[in-house]
Scaffold this motif. Structure first.
Motif, PDB file in Angstrom:
ATOM      1  N   MET A 167       0.824  -1.211   0.000  1.00 36.02           N
ATOM      2  CA  MET A 167       0.000   0.000   0.000  1.00 36.02           C
ATOM      3  C   MET A 167       0.860   1.263   0.000  1.00 36.02           C
ATOM      4  SD  MET A 167      -3.176  -1.131   2.401  1.00 36.02           S
ATOM      5  CE  MET A 167      -4.277   0.167   1.869  1.00 36.02           C
ATOM      6  N   THR A 168       1.993   1.231   0.684  1.00 37.98           N
ATOM      7  CA  THR A 168       2.886   2.387   0.709  1.00 37.98           C
ATOM      8  C   THR A 168       3.473   2.656  -0.672  1.00 37.98           C
ATOM      9  OG1 THR A 168       3.432   2.046   3.033  1.00 37.98           O
ATOM     10  CG2 THR A 168       5.007   3.304   1.731  1.00 37.98           C
ATOM     11  N   VAL A 169       3.962   1.623  -1.315  1.00 31.70           N
ATOM     12  CA  VAL A 169       4.572   1.792  -2.642  1.00 31.70           C
ATOM     13  C   VAL A 169       3.527   2.240  -3.665  1.00 31.70           C
ATOM     14  CG1 VAL A 169       5.662   0.531  -4.535  1.00 31.70           C
ATOM     15  CG2 VAL A 169       6.485   0.220  -2.207  1.00 31.70           C
ATOM     16  N   VAL A 170       2.350   1.646  -3.631  1.00 26.48           N
ATOM     17  CA  VAL A 170       1.299   2.036  -4.586  1.00 26.48           C
ATOM     18  C   VAL A 170       0.862   3.481  -4.337  1.00 26.48           C
ATOM     19  CG1 VAL A 170      -1.099   1.608  -5.245  1.00 26.48           C
ATOM     20  CG2 VAL A 170       0.488  -0.294  -5.052  1.00 26.48           C
ATOM     21  N   LEU A 171       0.638   3.830  -3.081  1.00 28.43           N
ATOM     22  CA  LEU A 171       0.183   5.182  -2.756  1.00 28.43           C
ATOM     23  C   LEU A 171       1.191   6.238  -3.204  1.00 28.43           C
ATOM     24  CD1 LEU A 171      -1.831   7.061  -1.259  1.00 28.43           C
ATOM     25  CD2 LEU A 171      -0.407   6.732   0.757  1.00 28.43           C
ATOM     26  N   TRP A 172       2.471   6.058  -2.838  1.00 30.08           N
ATOM     27  CA  TRP A 172       3.470   7.053  -3.214  1.00 30.08           C
ATOM     28  C   TRP A 172       3.819   6.969  -4.692  1.00 30.08           C
ATOM     29  CZ3 TRP A 172       3.578  11.115  -0.580  1.00 30.08           C
ATOM     30  CH2 TRP A 172       3.321  11.091   0.787  1.00 30.08           C
ATOM     31  N   GLY A 173       3.641   5.815  -5.310  1.00 28.25           N
ATOM     32  CA  GLY A 173       3.825   5.710  -6.757  1.00 28.25           C
ATOM     33  C   GLY A 173       2.778   6.519  -7.508  1.00 28.25           C
ATOM     34  N   VAL A 174       1.528   6.415  -7.077  1.00 33.31           N
ATOM     35  CA  VAL A 174       0.449   7.190  -7.705  1.00 33.31           C
ATOM     36  C   VAL A 174       0.666   8.683  -7.464  1.00 33.31           C
ATOM     37  CG1 VAL A 174      -2.024   7.689  -7.580  1.00 33.31           C
ATOM     38  CG2 VAL A 174      -1.240   5.325  -7.653  1.00 33.31           C
ATOM     39  N   ALA A 175       1.050   9.059  -6.256  1.00 31.18           N
ATOM     40  CA  ALA A 175       1.292  10.479  -5.966  1.00 31.18           C
ATOM     41  C   ALA A 175       2.432  11.026  -6.818  1.00 31.18           C
ATOM     42  CB  ALA A 175       1.596  10.662  -4.480  1.00 31.18           C
ATOM     43  N   THR A 176       3.497  10.248  -6.967  1.00 32.29           N
ATOM     44  CA  THR A 176       4.628  10.686  -7.793  1.00 32.29           C
ATOM     45  C   THR A 176       4.218  10.806  -9.255  1.00 32.29           C
ATOM     46  OG1 THR A 176       6.146   9.597  -6.268  1.00 32.29           O
ATOM     47  CG2 THR A 176       6.995  10.127  -8.461  1.00 32.29           C
ATOM     48  N   PHE A 177       3.445   9.839  -9.740  1.00 37.22           N
ATOM     49  CA  PHE A 177       2.950   9.902 -11.124  1.00 37.22           C
ATOM     50  C   PHE A 177       2.106  11.154 -11.333  1.00 37.22           C
ATOM     51  CE2 PHE A 177      -0.491   9.019 -14.124  1.00 37.22           C
ATOM     52  CZ  PHE A 177       0.249   8.821 -15.282  1.00 37.22           C
ATOM     53  N   LEU A 178       1.223  11.459 -10.388  1.00 40.41           N
ATOM     54  CA  LEU A 178       0.386  12.647 -10.521  1.00 40.41           C
ATOM     55  C   LEU A 178       1.223  13.927 -10.514  1.00 40.41           C
ATOM     56  CD1 LEU A 178      -2.667  11.737  -8.266  1.00 40.41           C
ATOM     57  CD2 LEU A 178      -2.600  11.882 -10.755  1.00 40.41           C
ATOM     58  N   LEU A 179       2.253  13.972  -9.666  1.00 37.24           N
ATOM     59  CA  LEU A 179       3.114  15.156  -9.636  1.00 37.24           C
ATOM     60  C   LEU A 179       3.861  15.340 -10.950  1.00 37.24           C
ATOM     61  CD1 LEU A 179       4.578  14.998  -6.037  1.00 37.24           C
ATOM     62  CD2 LEU A 179       3.034  16.713  -6.965  1.00 37.24           C
ATOM     63  N   PHE A 180       4.442  14.254 -11.469  1.00 36.60           N
ATOM     64  CA  PHE A 180       5.158  14.360 -12.739  1.00 36.60           C
ATOM     65  C   PHE A 180       4.205  14.696 -13.879  1.00 36.60           C
ATOM     66  CE2 PHE A 180       8.672  11.984 -10.685  1.00 36.60           C
ATOM     67  CZ  PHE A 180       9.685  12.881 -10.985  1.00 36.60           C
ATOM     68  N   VAL A 215      -1.611  11.985   4.512  1.00 35.20           N
ATOM     69  CA  VAL A 215      -2.639  11.669   5.508  1.00 35.20           C
ATOM     70  C   VAL A 215      -3.101  10.220   5.350  1.00 35.20           C
ATOM     71  CG1 VAL A 215      -5.013  12.191   6.217  1.00 35.20           C
ATOM     72  CG2 VAL A 215      -3.391  14.047   5.829  1.00 35.20           C
ATOM     73  N   ILE A 216      -3.330   9.777   4.129  1.00 40.35           N
ATOM     74  CA  ILE A 216      -3.731   8.381   3.889  1.00 40.35           C
ATOM     75  C   ILE A 216      -2.631   7.439   4.363  1.00 40.35           C
ATOM     76  CG2 ILE A 216      -4.215   6.682   2.088  1.00 40.35           C
ATOM     77  CD1 ILE A 216      -5.603   8.999   0.552  1.00 40.35           C
ATOM     78  N   TRP A 217      -1.377   7.781   4.105  1.00 40.20           N
ATOM     79  CA  TRP A 217      -0.267   6.930   4.538  1.00 40.20           C
ATOM     80  C   TRP A 217      -0.191   6.853   6.060  1.00 40.20           C
ATOM     81  CZ3 TRP A 217       4.829   8.107   6.508  1.00 40.20           C
ATOM     82  CH2 TRP A 217       5.665   6.993   6.528  1.00 40.20           C
ATOM     83  N   LEU A 218      -0.447   7.968   6.740  1.00 40.59           N
ATOM     84  CA  LEU A 218      -0.455   7.943   8.202  1.00 40.59           C
ATOM     85  C   LEU A 218      -1.584   7.063   8.725  1.00 40.59           C
ATOM     86  CD1 LEU A 218       0.367  11.662   9.093  1.00 40.59           C
ATOM     87  CD2 LEU A 218       1.849   9.667   9.353  1.00 40.59           C
ATOM     88  N   LEU A 219      -2.745   7.103   8.088  1.00 40.73           N
ATOM     89  CA  LEU A 219      -3.859   6.240   8.496  1.00 40.73           C
ATOM     90  C   LEU A 219      -3.527   4.765   8.282  1.00 40.73           C
ATOM     91  CD1 LEU A 219      -6.867   8.318   7.138  1.00 40.73           C
ATOM     92  CD2 LEU A 219      -6.166   8.048   9.518  1.00 40.73           C
ATOM     93  N   ILE A 220      -2.864   4.454   7.178  1.00 39.08           N
ATOM     94  CA  ILE A 220      -2.443   3.074   6.913  1.00 39.08           C
ATOM     95  C   ILE A 220      -1.414   2.639   7.957  1.00 39.08           C
ATOM     96  CG2 ILE A 220      -1.131   1.647   5.289  1.00 39.08           C
ATOM     97  CD1 ILE A 220      -2.413   3.326   3.041  1.00 39.08           C
ATOM     98  N   VAL A 258       0.928  21.228  -5.630  1.00 38.01           N
ATOM     99  CA  VAL A 258       1.589  20.094  -4.973  1.00 38.01           C
ATOM    100  C   VAL A 258       0.919  19.727  -3.652  1.00 38.01           C
ATOM    101  CG1 VAL A 258       3.714  19.481  -3.743  1.00 38.01           C
ATOM    102  CG2 VAL A 258       3.802  20.159  -6.127  1.00 38.01           C
ATOM    103  N   PRO A 259       0.552  20.687  -2.803  1.00 34.99           N
ATOM    104  CA  PRO A 259      -0.096  20.292  -1.542  1.00 34.99           C
ATOM    105  C   PRO A 259      -1.398  19.517  -1.741  1.00 34.99           C
ATOM    106  CG  PRO A 259       0.637  22.553  -1.395  1.00 34.99           C
ATOM    107  CD  PRO A 259       0.846  22.113  -2.808  1.00 34.99           C
ATOM    108  N   PHE A 260      -2.077  19.731  -2.853  1.00 37.62           N
ATOM    109  CA  PHE A 260      -3.323  19.001  -3.097  1.00 37.62           C
ATOM    110  C   PHE A 260      -3.078  17.552  -3.487  1.00 37.62           C
ATOM    111  CE2 PHE A 260      -4.594  23.433  -3.790  1.00 37.62           C
ATOM    112  CZ  PHE A 260      -5.627  23.504  -2.876  1.00 37.62           C
ATOM    113  N   ILE A 261      -1.844  17.206  -3.786  1.00 35.44           N
ATOM    114  CA  ILE A 261      -1.487  15.814  -4.084  1.00 35.44           C
ATOM    115  C   ILE A 261      -0.727  15.192  -2.916  1.00 35.44           C
ATOM    116  CG2 ILE A 261      -0.143  14.317  -5.608  1.00 35.44           C
ATOM    117  CD1 ILE A 261      -0.693  16.370  -7.852  1.00 35.44           C
ATOM    118  N   VAL A 262       0.263  15.897  -2.392  1.00 37.37           N
ATOM    119  CA  VAL A 262       1.136  15.334  -1.367  1.00 37.37           C
ATOM    120  C   VAL A 262       0.432  15.229  -0.012  1.00 37.37           C
ATOM    121  CG1 VAL A 262       3.271  15.694  -0.086  1.00 37.37           C
ATOM    122  CG2 VAL A 262       3.222  16.037  -2.546  1.00 37.37           C
TER     123      VAL A 262
END
Length: 145
Positions: free
Chosen positions: A14-27, A63-68, A54-58
């Motif tokens: 879940m961590t890798v998928v979440l931050w992978g999607v966030a990174t993809f959205l930023l790029f 927050v989702i990562w902290l909940l996980i 960026v704050p609307f993505i990161v």
């Protein structure tokens, strides 16, 4: 979302998928803003919008990562308040090592039963034997003899 327990494998996934999607959205955002062809003329504007968005993505991803991670702390038998170590500079590395590599409690703890699929009982005395098919209908013919 914060009740129960989560094992290491699922937490890493879940961590890798979440931050992978966030990174993809930023790029994707930066590529979209820079796709005007006039990057030199609008470089400041592209940078301004990128920093503004960026704050609307990161932040939602964080927050989702902290909940996980709360559920992972529960698997370790700790309170979700241990997430505060992830906010402290330098504590993020320690938190990642603990969450990612320390095995959870084997038995039931104050946050519930162990994760389904985790072995909590000793190995049985009798090994489990699969039946062997005999005859010509064996898959792959004689290669498996």
């Amino acid at each position: 979302m914060t009740s129960g327990r989560m094992g290491r494998q699922r937490w890493w996934l879940m961590t890798v998928v979440l931050w992978g999607v966030a990174t993809f959205l930023l790029f994707s955002l930066v590529a979209f803003l820079a796709s005007t062809g006039r990057v030199n003329e609008y470089a400041f504007l592209v940078l301004f919008y990128a920093i503004l968005l960026v704050p609307f993505i990161v932040l939602p991803a964080y927050v989702i990562w902290l909940l996980i991670s709360i559920r992972r702390w529960h698997d370790l038998g700790q309170s979700g308040w241990w997430n505060l170590i992830l906010v402290v500079p330098g504590g993020l590395l320690v938190g990642l090592i603990v969450l990612g590599f320390v095995p959870g409690d084997e038995g039931t703890n104050s946050f519930g039963a162990p994760i389904v699929g985790r072995r909590t009982s000793p190995v049985p005395d009798q090994p489990r034997v699969m039946p062997v098919r005999q005859g010509k209908d064996r898959p792959f013919g004689r290669a498996l003899r």
